[in-house]
Scaffold this motif. Structure first.
Motif, PDB file in Angstrom:
ATOM      1  N   ARG A   1      -4.002   9.112  -6.545  1.00  0.00           N
ATOM      2  CA  ARG A   1      -3.431   8.480  -7.608  1.00  0.00           C
ATOM      3  C   ARG A   1      -4.688   8.124  -8.483  1.00  0.00           C
TER       4      ARG A   1
ATOM      5  N   VAL B   1      -2.350   6.122   3.431  1.00  0.00           N
ATOM      6  CA  VAL B   1      -2.222   5.412   2.024  1.00  0.00           C
ATOM      7  C   VAL B   1      -3.409   5.446   1.415  1.00  0.00           C
ATOM      8  N   PHE B   2      -4.472   5.320   1.798  1.00  0.00           N
ATOM      9  CA  PHE B   2      -5.732   5.599   1.181  1.00  0.00           C
ATOM     10  C   PHE B   2      -5.795   6.669   0.644  1.00  0.00           C
TER      11      PHE B   2
ATOM     12  N   ILE C   1       4.895   4.956  10.843  1.00  0.00           N
ATOM     13  CA  ILE C   1       5.573   4.253   9.417  1.00  0.00           C
ATOM     14  C   ILE C   1       5.540   2.863   9.812  1.00  0.00           C
TER      15      ILE C   1
ATOM     16  N   ALA D   1       4.928   2.891   1.869  1.00  0.00           N
ATOM     17  CA  ALA D   1       6.202   2.598   2.194  1.00  0.00           C
ATOM     18  C   ALA D   1       6.016   2.037   3.855  1.00  0.00           C
TER      19      ALA D   1
ATOM     20  N   LEU E   1      11.919   7.571   3.123  1.00  0.00           N
ATOM     21  CA  LEU E   1      10.506   7.166   3.872  1.00  0.00           C
ATOM     22  C   LEU E   1      10.041   8.133   4.859  1.00  0.00           C
TER      23      LEU E   1
ATOM     24  N   LEU F   1       0.768  -1.297  -0.132  1.00  0.00           N
ATOM     25  CA  LEU F   1      -0.027  -0.013  -0.006  1.00  0.00           C
ATOM     26  C   LEU F   1       0.731   1.122  -0.216  1.00  0.00           C
TER      27      LEU F   1
ATOM     28  N   ARG G   1       2.683  12.868   3.026  1.00  0.00           N
ATOM     29  CA  ARG G   1       1.358  12.604   3.076  1.00  0.00           C
ATOM     30  C   ARG G   1       0.994  13.328   4.256  1.00  0.00           C
TER      31      ARG G   1
ATOM     32  N   LEU H   1      -3.548   8.576  -0.437  1.00  0.00           N
ATOM     33  CA  LEU H   1      -2.599   8.887  -1.655  1.00  0.00           C
ATOM     34  C   LEU H   1      -3.076   7.894  -2.874  1.00  0.00           C
ATOM     35  N   LEU H   2      -3.706   6.820  -2.399  1.00  0.00           N
ATOM     36  CA  LEU H   2      -4.166   6.029  -3.562  1.00  0.00           C
ATOM     37  C   LEU H   2      -5.497   6.780  -4.311  1.00  0.00           C
TER      38      LEU H   2
ATOM     39  N   GLU I   1       3.834  -0.416   4.464  1.00  0.00           N
ATOM     40  CA  GLU I   1       2.610  -0.641   4.714  1.00  0.00           C
ATOM     41  C   GLU I   1       2.109  -1.662   3.566  1.00  0.00           C
TER      42      GLU I   1
ATOM     43  N   ASP J   1       8.431  10.697   2.457  1.00  0.00           N
ATOM     44  CA  ASP J   1       7.214  10.301   2.038  1.00  0.00           C
ATOM     45  C   ASP J   1       5.968  10.223   2.988  1.00  0.00           C
TER      46      ASP J   1
ATOM     47  N   GLU K   1       9.992   4.912  -3.055  1.00  0.00           N
ATOM     48  CA  GLU K   1       9.637   5.078  -1.559  1.00  0.00           C
ATOM     49  C   GLU K   1       7.988   5.086  -1.421  1.00  0.00           C
TER      50      GLU K   1
ATOM     51  N   GLY L   1      -1.153   4.990   9.070  1.00  0.00           N
ATOM     52  CA  GLY L   1      -0.667   4.773   7.992  1.00  0.00           C
ATOM     53  C   GLY L   1      -1.345   4.264   6.746  1.00  0.00           C
ATOM     54  N   ILE L   2      -2.422   3.597   7.015  1.00  0.00           N
ATOM     55  CA  ILE L   2      -3.280   3.059   6.196  1.00  0.00           C
ATOM     56  C   ILE L   2      -4.195   4.165   5.627  1.00  0.00           C
TER      57      ILE L   2
ATOM     58  N   ARG M   1      -5.829  10.899 -10.510  1.00  0.00           N
ATOM     59  CA  ARG M   1      -5.012  11.384 -11.536  1.00  0.00           C
ATOM     60  C   ARG M   1      -5.249  10.421 -12.579  1.00  0.00           C
ATOM     61  N   MET M   2      -5.197   8.882 -12.430  1.00  0.00           N
ATOM     62  CA  MET M   2      -5.105   8.162 -13.432  1.00  0.00           C
ATOM     63  C   MET M   2      -6.414   8.061 -14.209  1.00  0.00           C
TER      64      MET M   2
END
Lengths: 277, 400
Positions: free
Chosen positions: B385, B378-379, B262, A156, B338, A154, B345, B381-382, A158, B341, A217, B374-375, B388-389
């Motif tokens: 993305r 990340v979501f 992290i 770095a 890291l 998912l 975020r 971030l996804l 994760e 990153d 990263e 973190g999760i 954008r995609m």
């Protein structure tokens, strides 16, 4: 530089390991070879209440091939793969990747399952197994689920592994006879974590490819439209038609703003493609 | 404490040790085998390399308990070893050591290479020795010594053993019969000391950030209203993921903490901040410093903001420059990417929360900021993305 005290459990089977994970008080961290977790414990960046050592579980050291698919238990080491102590279905691709991971002393204890669970974006198996189309078995008291490598990381450090799940095995499909493999990484010092990784599996006969840009990263970039990277089609002359502009744009889209970083990633990917040709 | 049994240099030893004791510490402190050297203690320098079940391992990041039942050979156990004897002579002849600190690890790694490499290829020897650092002699003499021993042995028709004779799978030292019993060890937990503000400095110093990130976004509110929100320290803090305040915030001093995560690493930076405002320019600065006691790390951070009117003052462009520096163990992990990153975020979450808060959505901003998980990041971030995609794909008309 000594770890904080912890409880230690070393069960002999998976069922007991799962019961430790659900039954223990406080935080539980699984350890296999400890080559990534060990330094973090020593630096006290991680201080779990219980360390669950899974290396006495014989099932996690399995290595067998069925229906053309290789299954490796989580505790198989990089050196086991490097030395050919396990079967190979990738035409030597995994052996070569394993041989270049860190240093021999690390490879003698570091495991494939540990490396994947740690989910470091720069780890070799994260990118290479994605390109090879591998999948993982994640086990919990709820059962087993299978996750494709491309959906596993998912970000770095994760991954999709839930707190009560154990990465049990890695499944690697047989590489087609016509499929070409290329794997290149950039490290300033031999054995250190990579700054850029290119992993490509290109089958000119089938006109298909799986291409991964790793060590960004964050989760590796899995290229969906691989044809565009080679001017629209993939055939025997793929290497001569590698389009660096497409790769550069994909990196920009993934948020890599630094032009030098992108240049290194593109150069490494180009080398991986050339190696596959 | 837990009793483990090892064969060390061909002698059977039994000892009660804590699970957190490394194999290196057991060799040195318990068995007085001080030939095993400790350099970095996190698996980088190679000074602690010893043989476990016949193959080199890093004894500083291998727990002795994990090797229960294993066969261990330290430099002291290599006195009568053929290859080590030849290597010692070659190291002497080629001037392959000065201070000798790295030498025990060098000899163990060199012995493994002599056994495994089919030919004395210089590139392969240099790569093979790259996990052992020398800080005084340099590597030329070491490489020459290893080369000469490989050449001599192959000339005497002693074949290489590329797998060093290992036949079983799994981490070296694991899987012995004596290891298969589950063992529960009595916890020896340190008493948690959690005094709020204990590590907080009295003054909040100025600093030059090592990393600066810029973000900007627009909100459909006039600059004066936005500027008023920036005056509400608690509101601004609630937009920063993982941040909590203690006591009553005052512009000259705000006490609080920020929690970051992290992967398996989590840190709780406790510290203080002060707020500077420049009403004439609709600008300001929040500058802070915090310590994480567990990882013995310190971070300094600042948020500079500037508000610019848009649409004849009906809306506002918020320009943020967020800078930070990190020192201590967290920084020593050496993976600045890291941390960057994570910080990126964090900044984008902060900007998003601020935007929502300014738009009147106080509930979601507060709840989203509960923890820098973190999760959830990340979501986030996804989601970005994926957006954008979709933009990219929609141009070609196949957004599948």
């Amino acid at each position: 530089m000594k770890p904080a005290p912890f409880n230690y459990e070393r069960p002999r089977d998976i069922a007991s390991a799962l019961s430790v994970m659900t039954g223990a008080e406080g935080t539980v961290k699984i350890i296999a070879g400890g080559q990534s977790l060990g330094p973090m414990l020593n630096l006290r960046l991680v201080a779990p209440d219980t360390i669950l050592d899974i290396t006495a579980i014989a099932e996690l050291k399995r290595a067998d091939v069925a229906n053309g698919e290789l299954t490796l238990g989580a505790c198989v080491t990089h050196a086991d793969i490097e030395d050919g102590r396990v079967p190979d279905v990738t035409g030597g691709a995994m052996q070569r990747v394993a041989a270049d991971i860190a240093y021999r002393a690390v490879r003698n204890r570091g495991t494939i399952g540990g490396s994947l669970s740690h989910a470091d974006p720069s780890a070799d198996w994260v990118s290479s197994l994605t390109a090879l189309g591998a999948s993982l078995s994640l086990r919990s008291v709820r059962g087993i689920r299978r996750v494709a490598m491309k959906d596993f990381i998912l970000g770095a450090l994760e991954s999709v592994i839930a707190p009560d799940e154990l990465l049990e095995a890695v499944h690697v499909p047989a590489r087609a006879a016509s499929a070409r493999w290329g794997y290149v990484k950039s490290c300033r010092k031999t054995g250190e974590f990579a700054h850029a990784i290119g992993a490509v599996l290109i089958d000119p006969e089938a006109g298909k490819a799986r291409i991964v840009i790793g060590a960004v990263e964050a989760a590796p970039i899995v290229i969906d439209d691989t044809d565009a990277l080679f001017g629209g089609t993939i055939d025997g002359a793929f290497a001569s038609r590698f389009d660096a502009r497409v790769a550069d744009r994909l990196l920009s889209d993934a948020g890599i703003a630094d032009a030098t970083d992108r240049h290194i990633h593109v150069a490494v990917l180009r080398k991986a493609v050339a190696e596959a040709a | 404490m837990n009793t483990i049994e090892l064969t060390v240099n061909k002698r059977s030893v039994q000892h009660a040790i804590e699970p957190r004791t490394s194999l290196a510490d057991m060799m040195r402190d318990t068995l007085d085998l001080t030939g095993t050297h400790l350099g970095c203690e996190h698996g980088v320098c190679g000074a602690c390399t010893i043989l476990v079940d016949g193959v080199p391992t890093r004894s500083c990041i291998t727990f002795a308990t994990a090797c229960d039942g294993a066969d261990v050979t330290t430099i002291e156990g290599l006195d009568d070893d053929d290859i080590a004897t030849e290597l010692r002579a070659a190291f002497t002849r080629e001037h392959a050591l000065q201070c000798g600190y790295c030498t025990p690890g060098m000899l163990v790694s060199a012995r493994d290479l002599v056994m495994r490499l089919p030919t004395a290829d210089e590139q392969a020897i240099r790569i093979g020795m790259s996990g052992n650092l020398c800080r005084c002699t340099g590597y030329v003499g070491i490489v020459r010594a290893v080369t000469s021993v490989i050449e001599a042995r192959r000339a005497r028709a002693i074949a290489a053993r590329p797998d060093a004779g290992r036949t079983v799978l799994g981490p070296a030292g694991s899987g012995h019969a004596a290891c298969t019993a589950s063992q529960k060890l009595a916890p020896v937990k340190p008493i948690a000391v959690d005094v709020p503000g204990a590590a907080t400095p009295l003054t909040i110093p100025d600093f030059t950030p090592s990393t600066v990130m810029e973000q900007q976004f627009s909100v459909a509110h006039p600059p004066a209203k936005v500027y008023a929100l920036f005056d509400d320290i608690a509101a601004v803090a609630s937009c920063l993921p993982g941040a909590t305040l203690t006591g009553t915030p005052r512009p000259e001093r705000v006490d609080g903490a920020i929690k970051v995560k992290i992967g398996p690493i989590s840190a709780n930076f406790t510290g203080a901040a002060r707020v500077e405002r420049d009403e004439a320019r609709l600008a300001g600065r929040i500058i802070g410093i915090g310590n994480d006691q567990r990882s013995r790390s310190t971070t300094q951070g600042e948020i500079r903001y500037r508000l610019l009117p848009e649409n004849e003052g009906a809306s506002t462009r918020v320009e943020l420059a967020i800078g930070y520096s990190l020192t201590g163990m967290l920084a020593q992990v050496g993976r600045s990417g890291l941390v960057r990153d994570l910080a990126a975020r964090l900044v984008s979450e902060f900007a998003g929360n601020l935007d929502r808060r300014l738009s009147g959505d106080t509930t979601s901003a507060t709840s989203r900021a509960a923890d820098l998980n973190g999760i959830s990041l990340v979501f986030g971030l996804l989601r970005d993305r994926a957006a954008r995609m979709l933009q990219r794909l929609s141009g070609r008309g196949d957004a599948t």
